[in-house]
Design an enzyme around this catalytic site. Structure first.
Site, PDB file in Angstrom:
ATOM      1  N   MET A 136       0.836  -1.200   0.000  1.00  0.00           N
ATOM      2  CA  MET A 136       0.000   0.000   0.000  1.00  0.00           C
ATOM      3  C   MET A 136       0.873   1.253   0.000  1.00  0.00           C
ATOM      4  SD  MET A 136      -3.515  -0.762   2.051  1.00  0.00           S
ATOM      5  CE  MET A 136      -2.885  -0.562   3.704  1.00  0.00           C
ATOM      6  N   GLY A 137       2.153   1.080  -0.295  1.00  0.00           N
ATOM      7  CA  GLY A 137       3.026   2.230  -0.403  1.00  0.00           C
ATOM      8  C   GLY A 137       3.539   2.732   0.931  1.00  0.00           C
ATOM      9  N   GLY A 181      11.045  -2.996   5.699  1.00  0.00           N
ATOM     10  CA  GLY A 181      10.356  -4.279   5.627  1.00  0.00           C
ATOM     11  C   GLY A 181       9.864  -4.575   4.223  1.00  0.00           C
ATOM     12  N   HIS A 182       9.239  -3.585   3.592  1.00  0.00           N
ATOM     13  CA  HIS A 182       8.823  -3.750   2.194  1.00  0.00           C
ATOM     14  C   HIS A 182      10.031  -4.035   1.298  1.00  0.00           C
ATOM     15  CE1 HIS A 182       5.457  -0.915   3.503  1.00  0.00           C
ATOM     16  NE2 HIS A 182       4.808  -1.986   3.097  1.00  0.00           N
ATOM     17  N   LYS A 197       4.473 -10.289   9.449  1.00  0.00           N
ATOM     18  CA  LYS A 197       3.778  -9.404  10.388  1.00  0.00           C
ATOM     19  C   LYS A 197       2.265  -9.476  10.205  1.00  0.00           C
ATOM     20  CE  LYS A 197       3.471  -4.902   9.866  1.00  0.00           C
ATOM     21  NZ  LYS A 197       2.007  -4.617  10.066  1.00  0.00           N
ATOM     22  N   ASP A 198       1.831  -9.584   8.949  1.00  0.00           N
ATOM     23  CA  ASP A 198       0.402  -9.695   8.652  1.00  0.00           C
ATOM     24  C   ASP A 198       0.024 -11.177   8.565  1.00  0.00           C
ATOM     25  OD1 ASP A 198      -0.220  -6.811   8.282  1.00  0.00           O
ATOM     26  OD2 ASP A 198       1.262  -7.006   6.695  1.00  0.00           O
ATOM     27  N   GLN A 246      -3.498 -12.192   7.344  1.00  0.00           N
ATOM     28  CA  GLN A 246      -3.601 -11.917   5.920  1.00  0.00           C
ATOM     29  C   GLN A 246      -2.892 -13.007   5.114  1.00  0.00           C
ATOM     30  OE1 GLN A 246      -2.986  -7.879   3.956  1.00  0.00           O
ATOM     31  NE2 GLN A 246      -1.005  -8.828   3.539  1.00  0.00           N
ATOM     32  N   SER A 250       6.258  -0.757  10.232  1.00  0.00           N
ATOM     33  CA  SER A 250       4.909  -0.565   9.696  1.00  0.00           C
ATOM     34  C   SER A 250       4.771   0.867   9.213  1.00  0.00           C
ATOM     35  CB  SER A 250       3.862  -0.835  10.786  1.00  0.00           C
ATOM     36  OG  SER A 250       2.572  -0.427  10.370  1.00  0.00           O
TER      37      SER A 250
END
Length: 293
Positions: free
Chosen positions: A29-30, A35-36, A149-150, A153, A185
Site C-alpha cells: 500500500m506504499g 520491511g517492504h 507481520k500480517d 492476511q 509498519s
C-alpha cells in the site's frame, strides 16, 4: 522502470514479458519502509522480472478507519524501488480497480476471516482477498511476496491460492523489526516520540507470552494471553485490542499451546492501531522476526 496506472497497460506489460521468464509480485500500500524493501530484494534475487503494486485498497478499510489519512509518498516510493532494480510499478486508482459496475468480491469464511483481525475489522479480509486475486490475475507472477507481520492476511491468501487453484508460489518473509523490537509498519509514522517509545509494548508483550510458554512450561493459552495482556496494561499510552493464541493456518483458538501456534496481538497506541505476532513453528522453533541493524 515502468510506472503503470491502468489495467490495460498492466496486461500489455505482462504480455510483452519474455516467454518463460519468471516474474515476482510484491503487493504493497506504499509509504515503503525497510520491511517492504526486504521483500523487494528477495523478489529481485529470485525472479527475472519484478512488479511492485502500490495501491491503498479502499475496500479493506472500515467506515471509521484510516483510509483518508493513510500515509502516502509516491515520488519517494518510486525512487526507492528504482534503486532496487524493480522492473515495473503498478499504481492504479480506486476507480481503475473498482469501476462503477464492479459487483464481484471474494468472501473468505470461517474463523480465518471472522476471528482476531476479522472480528476487529469486519469485511477487511473480503477486501484483501478481492484485491490480491485481482493483482495475481493481472500480473500472473510465478511468486508473490508477503510479510509475516500480517500473519492472518498471509493465512487468508494461502487459503485463497489453495482453494482457487492459483498457479503461484507464496513467499512469506520474517517480520523486520526496529532495533528496539517494534515491527516496521507504515502506520508507525502516526506516532509521536512518546508514542513511538510506548509502541514497543507489543513486542515486549509477545516476549512475555513466549517466556510464559518456555520458562514456566505453560501450555494454557489463558495464562499466555494473561502474560501478554498484563504487559500492555502497564503502558499508559496503549490500549489492548486482543492478545490471542491461535492456530496459524485456521486462526481457530487453541485449547492447548502446542506447535504450530501463533501468539498474535493488536493494540492502539495513540491514534495508531498496530499488530504483531510470534510464530511457534511445527518443529518447536520460534519465528520472532529480524532485528534490523
Amino acid at each position: 522502470m515502468d510506472v503503470i496506472t491502468t489495467v490495460q497497460e498492466m496486461r500489455r506489460w505482462r504480455a510483452g514479458w519474455p516467454l518463460g521468464a519468471s516474474v515476482g509480485l510484491v503487493p504493497t500500500m506504499g509509504y515503503l519502509h525497510e520491511g517492504h524493501l526486504s521483500l523487494v530484494r528477495r523478489a529481485c534475487a529470485e525472479n527475472e522480472g519484478v512488479v511492485v503494486s502500490i495501491f491503498v485498497n479502499p475496500i479493506q478499510f472500515g467506515a471509521h478507519e484510516d483510509l483518508e489519512r493513510y500515509p502516502r509518498d509516491l515520488p519517494r516510493d518510486l525512487r526507492l524501488l528504482e534503486a532496487q532494480g524493480v522492473h515495473a510499478v503498478f499504481v492504479p486508482t480506486a476507480a481503475e480497480m473498482y469501476p462503477p459496475k464492479f459487483i464481484t468480491y471474494v468472501e473468505p469464511s470461517g474463523p480465518l476471516a471472522s476471528e482476531a483481525e476479522g472480528a476487529s475489522r469486519p469485511g477487511h479480509f473480503r477486501g484483501v482477498a478481492t484485491v490480491v486475486l485481482k493483482l495475481l490475475n493481472l500480473v500472473q507472477p510465478q511468486r508473490a511476496y508477503f510479510g509475516q507481520k500480517d500473519a492472518q492476511q498471509v493465512a487468508v491468501i494461502k487459503a485463497l491460492v489453495a482453494d482457487l487453484n492459483l498457479p503461484v508460489e507464496l513467499v512469506v518473509m520474517p517480520t523486520l523489526r526496529e532495533p528496539d523490537g517494534l515491527a516496521m509498519s507504515s502506520r508507525n509514522s502516526y506516532l509521536s516520540p512518546q508514542g513511538r517509545r510506548a509502541a514497543t509494548v507489543l513486542y515486549r508483550a509477545l516476549l512475555a507470552g513466549k517466556t510464559a510458554y518456555e520458562q514456566y512450561q505453560s501450555e494454557d493459552p489463558a495464562a499466555i494471553q494473561r502474560a501478554m495482556s498484563e504487559v500492555v496494561a502497564s503502558e499508559p499510552l496503549a490500549r489492548l485490542d486482543y492478545a490471542d493464541v491461535r492456530d496459524p493456518g485456521t486462526f481457530e483458538p487453541l485449547e492447548r499451546l502446542r506447535p504450530p501456534a501463533l501468539l498474535a496481538i493488536a493494540a492502539f497506541v495513540e491514534r495508531a492501531r498496530l499488530i504483531d505476532n510470534f510464530l511457534l513453528r511445527a518443529d518447536g522453533t520460534w519465528e520472532t522476526g529480524i532485528i534490523a541493524s
